[in-house]
Design an enzyme around this catalytic site. Structure first.
Site, PDB file in Angstrom:
ATOM      1  N   HIS A  29       0.823  -1.212   0.000  1.00  0.00           N
ATOM      2  CA  HIS A  29       0.000   0.000   0.000  1.00  0.00           C
ATOM      3  C   HIS A  29       0.861   1.267   0.000  1.00  0.00           C
ATOM      4  O   HIS A  29       2.030   1.261   0.393  1.00  0.00           O
ATOM      5  CB  HIS A  29      -0.917   0.012   1.224  1.00  0.00           C
ATOM      6  CG  HIS A  29      -0.180   0.081   2.536  1.00  0.00           C
ATOM      7  ND1 HIS A  29       0.339   1.255   3.055  1.00  0.00           N
ATOM      8  CD2 HIS A  29       0.134  -0.878   3.437  1.00  0.00           C
ATOM      9  CE1 HIS A  29       0.928   1.033   4.193  1.00  0.00           C
ATOM     10  NE2 HIS A  29       0.828  -0.267   4.454  1.00  0.00           N
ATOM     11  N   ARG A  77      -5.890   0.939   4.443  1.00  0.00           N
ATOM     12  CA  ARG A  77      -4.811   1.438   3.581  1.00  0.00           C
ATOM     13  C   ARG A  77      -4.537   0.502   2.408  1.00  0.00           C
ATOM     14  O   ARG A  77      -4.207   0.955   1.318  1.00  0.00           O
ATOM     15  CB  ARG A  77      -3.546   1.711   4.392  1.00  0.00           C
ATOM     16  CG  ARG A  77      -3.018   0.555   5.225  1.00  0.00           C
ATOM     17  CD  ARG A  77      -1.998   1.092   6.226  1.00  0.00           C
ATOM     18  NE  ARG A  77      -1.303   0.067   6.995  1.00  0.00           N
ATOM     19  CZ  ARG A  77      -1.736  -0.441   8.138  1.00  0.00           C
ATOM     20  NH1 ARG A  77      -2.908  -0.063   8.632  1.00  0.00           N
ATOM     21  NH2 ARG A  77      -1.012  -1.332   8.804  1.00  0.00           N
TER      22      ARG A  77
END
Length: 237
Positions: free
Chosen positions: A9, A58
């Site tokens: 991420h 995320r």
């Protein structure tokens, strides 16, 4: 031949603040959003048939931002239990015009236990530089009430074998959006890295790591960057 793309991420708001994050559900920072969108541009011509993410926002944000630039179809989160499973069925004419997204805690970041929310520099002052380094970079030493990398691998690798590999065997292209440590443990499994090598492996945020799957084996193509592939894992750099 099918493709596997592993993607860490983008920068989270707590990455930016130098905090231990672990399982705390913190969204992307502005920079992290930009990183995810850049990854989406790099991957815009890839056809994805299925996506796997952790349950942390995320990683989910990153996958969705990537797919906002992709032409494979609309990503649809598949709920595997409860009312959302029952009520989330697609009945309309576009029922097949989506890319299924499966979330699992098995792909979550390493659980940092009582360090979660601590500033890393403050933790070094309290526990000492050597102890914090041991918690962060050893293979089988866990922080207080947390997971070691070995513990993380014991949940990520079986999930990868049982859920991701079968999709590749069907000829499907797979995107896995997860975290630094959960992906390190998966790469360790794929590449056959030693405990010493995986500790020196650092997977950058927002840079797709691409593999090809054929005849039961994964072959690394490399990190996909603006100017092409970089096929070096950069272990120890």
């Amino acid at each position: 031949m099918s493709k596997l793309v592993l993607l860490r991420h983008g920068e989270s708001m707590w990455n930016k603040l130098n905090l231990f994050t672990g399982w705390v559900d913190v969204p992307l920072s502005d920079r992290g959003i930009e990183e995810a969108l850049r990854a989406g541009e790099l991957l815009k011509d890839y056809r994805f048939d299925v996506i796997f993410t952790s349950e942390l926002i995320r990683a989910i944000q990153t996958a969705m931002l990537v797919m906002s630039r992709n032409r494979s179809g609309v990503p649809k989160v598949i709920h595997e239990d409860g009312k959302m499973k029952e009520w989330g069925v697609v009945y309309g004419e576009h029922g097949k015009n989506y890319v299924p997204v499966y979330k699992s805690w098995h792909l979550n970041e390493r659980y940092y236990g009582k360090l979660q929310g601590w500033n890393k520099d403050h933790a070094r002052k309290v526990y000492g530089e050597e102890q914090v380094h041991l918690w962060r970079r050893s293979y089988d030493v866990a922080p207080p009430d947390g997971e070691s990398l070995k513990d993380t691998a014991e949940r990520t690798v079986p999930y990868f074998r049982e859920r991701v590999i079968p999709e590749l065997e069907k000829g499907k292209n797979v995107l896995v959006s997860a975290h630094g440590n959960s992906l390190r443990s998966i790469v360790m499994h794929i590449e056959g890295l030693t405990k010493e090598e995986v500790l020196r492996l650092n997977i950058p945020t927002g840079v797709p790591l691409v593999y090809e799957y054929e005849n039961g084996a994964l072959r690394r193509i490399g990190y996909l960057r603006k100017n092409g592939f970089d096929d070096d894992l950069h272990i120890g750099r």
